[in-house]
Design a protein around this motif. Structure first.
Motif, short mmCIF file in Angstrom:
data_model
loop_
_atom_site.label_atom_id
_atom_site.label_comp_id
_atom_site.label_asym_id
_atom_site.label_seq_id
_atom_site.Cartn_x
_atom_site.Cartn_y
_atom_site.Cartn_z
N THR A 49 0.85 -1.18 0.00
CA THR A 49 0.00 0.00 0.00
C THR A 49 0.89 1.23 0.00
OG1 THR A 49 -0.17 0.01 2.42
CG2 THR A 49 -1.87 -1.17 1.21
N ASN A 50 0.39 2.33 -0.56
CA ASN A 50 1.19 3.54 -0.61
C ASN A 50 0.47 4.79 -0.10
OD1 ASN A 50 -0.57 3.90 -2.74
ND2 ASN A 50 1.01 4.12 -4.30
N TRP A 96 -3.60 0.87 -2.40
CA TRP A 96 -2.57 1.07 -3.42
C TRP A 96 -3.19 1.98 -4.47
CZ3 TRP A 96 2.40 0.77 -4.12
CH2 TRP A 96 2.91 0.94 -5.40
N TYR A 135 -2.80 4.26 -7.92
CA TYR A 135 -2.00 4.39 -9.14
C TYR A 135 -2.74 5.30 -10.11
CZ TYR A 135 0.31 3.24 -13.51
OH TYR A 135 0.98 3.32 -14.71
#
Length: 112
Positions: free
Chosen positions: A3-4, A32, A34
């Motif tokens: 996960t970011n 996550w 994107y």
């Protein structure tokens, strides 16, 4: 699952008493996120749009088409989509629940 960031989901429901749409928000602590830019050439010229893909490891979250997903924790009391101006957000076009395998998650896609 890697996960970011975290995210806030805004989910619309109809209130029959007021006869108006209302928005509930759900904070999701790990996703996550994107983002990619997509473009195409038409007879009117080049068109570009941001395309988002978010994977949510918590499959208990209810995500549907036409919801809004905001990057980060958001405390906006949303009444219309215009209330999200100034935030990084997108309208959900699809939510796929991948419940099987070693890494269950929800794959959410959409565009700005």
């Amino acid at each position: 699952m890697l996960t970011n960031t975290d995210a806030t989901l805004y989910h619309r429901h109809y209130n029959p008493a007021t006869r108006l749409d209302e928005w509930d928000s759900t904070y999701i602590p790990a996703v996550w996120w994107y983002e990619a830019e997509q473009s195409s050439v038409t007879t009117e010229g080049r068109k570009t749009a941001d395309a988002y893909t978010v994977r949510i490891p918590d499959i208990t979250v209810l995500v549907k088409k036409d919801d809004y997903l905001v990057k980060g924790q958001c405390s906006v009391q949303m009444k219309t989509a215009k209330d999200l101006a100034g935030t990084e957000h997108f309208k959900v076009s699809a939510a796929n629940y991948n419940r099987y395998g070693g890494n269950p998650h929800i794959k959410v896609t959409g565009g700005a």
